[in-house]
Each structure stands twice: as structure tokens, then as C-alpha cells.
Design an enzyme around this catalytic site. Structure first.
Site, short mmCIF file in Angstrom:
data_model
loop_
_atom_site.label_atom_id
_atom_site.label_comp_id
_atom_site.label_asym_id
_atom_site.label_seq_id
_atom_site.Cartn_x
_atom_site.Cartn_y
_atom_site.Cartn_z
N VAL A 268 0.97 -1.39 0.04
CA VAL A 268 -0.05 -0.18 0.11
C VAL A 268 0.52 1.29 0.08
O VAL A 268 1.12 1.34 1.06
CB VAL A 268 -1.18 0.34 1.73
CG1 VAL A 268 -1.98 1.37 0.94
CG2 VAL A 268 -1.89 -1.35 1.28
N LYS A 269 0.83 2.35 -1.11
CA LYS A 269 1.67 3.36 -1.05
C LYS A 269 1.22 3.99 -1.06
O LYS A 269 -0.31 4.74 -1.08
CB LYS A 269 1.91 3.46 -2.35
CG LYS A 269 2.66 4.39 -2.92
CD LYS A 269 3.31 4.43 -4.06
CE LYS A 269 3.91 5.02 -5.48
NZ LYS A 269 3.96 5.05 -6.39
#
Length: 219
Positions: free
Chosen positions: A86-87
Site C-alpha cells: 500500500v502506497k
């Protein structure tokens, strides 16, 4: 050093994977839009398609900017595939969300890093990766490679397991410089990665070998 490709183009991802050196993919809303991928359902389907090509490490970026929404979106992205990272943007609520997501065993990539202090905060929050943007710093006459060197020193000083993911790579010299400075990962366009293959002496040497072989075999 790991090689990620920075694109949402499936053909380029397949080409890099076939080359045998690809370790992951980074994407962002701009790269999705460039490929004409719009709408939540289409974006989700595209992430799944990317995960089907590569072995691991597909950075999927949240578009939320508040703590609760980042967590909600991040957890939904992480459920798509175990390969998803997850960025999360380097903002206050982003750092808080990284702490929460990391505590739940969800890998995170803190993006838009432009200072050693930002990288330090992300590492303390438990980010799996920090993404310093070299090229964008170079664009404003600031030494992006110095940022990599500074982060490497800080992480080594304190044993942070967070990996340095050098982003905004402009070409092959950036890649080699990052390797020399100890970056754990680079993410770059396919053109920058394949440029590492090229050298004029390799081309001329191969041409000479082939010509000599042709003479020796009477062709």
C-alpha cells in the site's frame, strides 16, 4: 538491489518480467490515467492484472488524505492480492496510517519523500519502503542522490529495516549511482532499465566477432 518498473502499462511490465530482472512494480494515479485506466472498478481490475504478471511487490497508491480513509482504502487494496504494497503519501495522517497498517502486517510504501527527516519519520512508523524522488529534486537544482546517501546513513545508524526505494529515476546513470550508494530498490521506466544493456563497445565488439566468425566459416 531490487528492480521495480514504474508504469501501469501491462506490455512494458511483461517485457521487464521476461527480461528476468524484475522484482516489482510501482504505480500511481497519473500512470493509471496515462493508460486510460479510470474508475474504481477498472483500477482494481488493473491491479489484479499486474499482480498476475509479477512475482511480488506491486505498489498500489491510495488517493485518500485523511487517516480513516487511508486505512479503509489501504486495507481494501491489501485484500486484493498478497503481492500488494500500500502506497501512502508523506503527510501527517499518512504517517499515522502507516503505523496502523504496519501493525496489521500490511506492507507500506511511503511516497513523495524529499528530505531525510521525512524518511526517518516513515521508518519509525514502520514503513516497508520509503520512496525518495531523485529526479524531481534534480529538476529544482537539488542533489537527489545526496538524499539517498543521507537516508542510507540514517537507516544504517539505527538499523531500520525500511528499504530505500529510489524513485523518479531519469536514466541509467541514476540507477548505477543508486546502486553505488546502497539503495535497496530502484523504480524506473522500462527505457531506463533497458538502457543498462547498451554500450557502444559491446555493439562494435559483437559486430567484430560475428564478422570474424563469418570469415572463418567461409560465409
Amino acid at each position: 538491489m531490487k528492480f521495480f518498473i514504474d508504469t501501469a502499462n501491462l506490455d512494458q511490465i511483461k517485457e521487464a518480467q521476461d527480461l528476468g530482472v524484475l522484482d516489482g512494480v510501482t504505480t500511481n494515479p497519473s500512470l493509471m490515467a496515462k493508460e486510460g485506466i479510470t474508475g474504481d472498478e477498472n483500477v482494481i481490475a488493473h491491479y489484479k492484472a499486474i499482480c498476475a504478471i509479477v512475482d511480488d511487490n506491486v505498489s498500489a497508491e491510495v488517493i485518500s488524505t485523511t487517516y480513516d480513509e487511508i486505512i479503509k482504502e489501504g486495507e481494501a487494496l491489501a485484500k486484493l492480492d498478497p503481492k500488494i504494497v500500500v502506497k501512502v503519501p508523506m503527510i501527517k495522517d499518512g504517517v499515522k496510517a502507516i503505523k496502523y497498517l504496519s501493525s496489521k502486517g500490511i506492507r507500506t510504501n511511503c511516497t513523495l519523500i524529499f528530505s531525510p527527516g521525512q524518511a526517518l519519520l516513515a521508518a519509525k512508523a514502520g514503513a516497508s519502503y520509503v520512496s525518495p524522488f531523485l529526479g524531481r529534486l534534480d529538476d529544482i537544482s537539488t542533489d537527489g542522490l545526496q538524499l539517498i546517501e543521507d537516508i542510507r546513513l540514517i537507516f544504517d545508524n539505527y538499523g531500520y529495516p525500511t528499504e530505500i526505494l529510489a524513485a523518479s529515476i531519469r536514466g541509467p546513470l541514476h540507477i548505477v549511482s543508486c546502486a553505488k550508494l546502497g539503495a535497496d530498490v530502484i523504480t524506473a521506466p522500462l527505457s531506463a532499465i533497458t538502457a543498462l544493456l547498451k554500450h557502444p563497445l559491446t555493439d562494435s565488439g559483437l559486430a567484430t566477432f560475428l564478422a570474424d566468425h563469418a570469415k572463418a566459416s567461409g560465409k
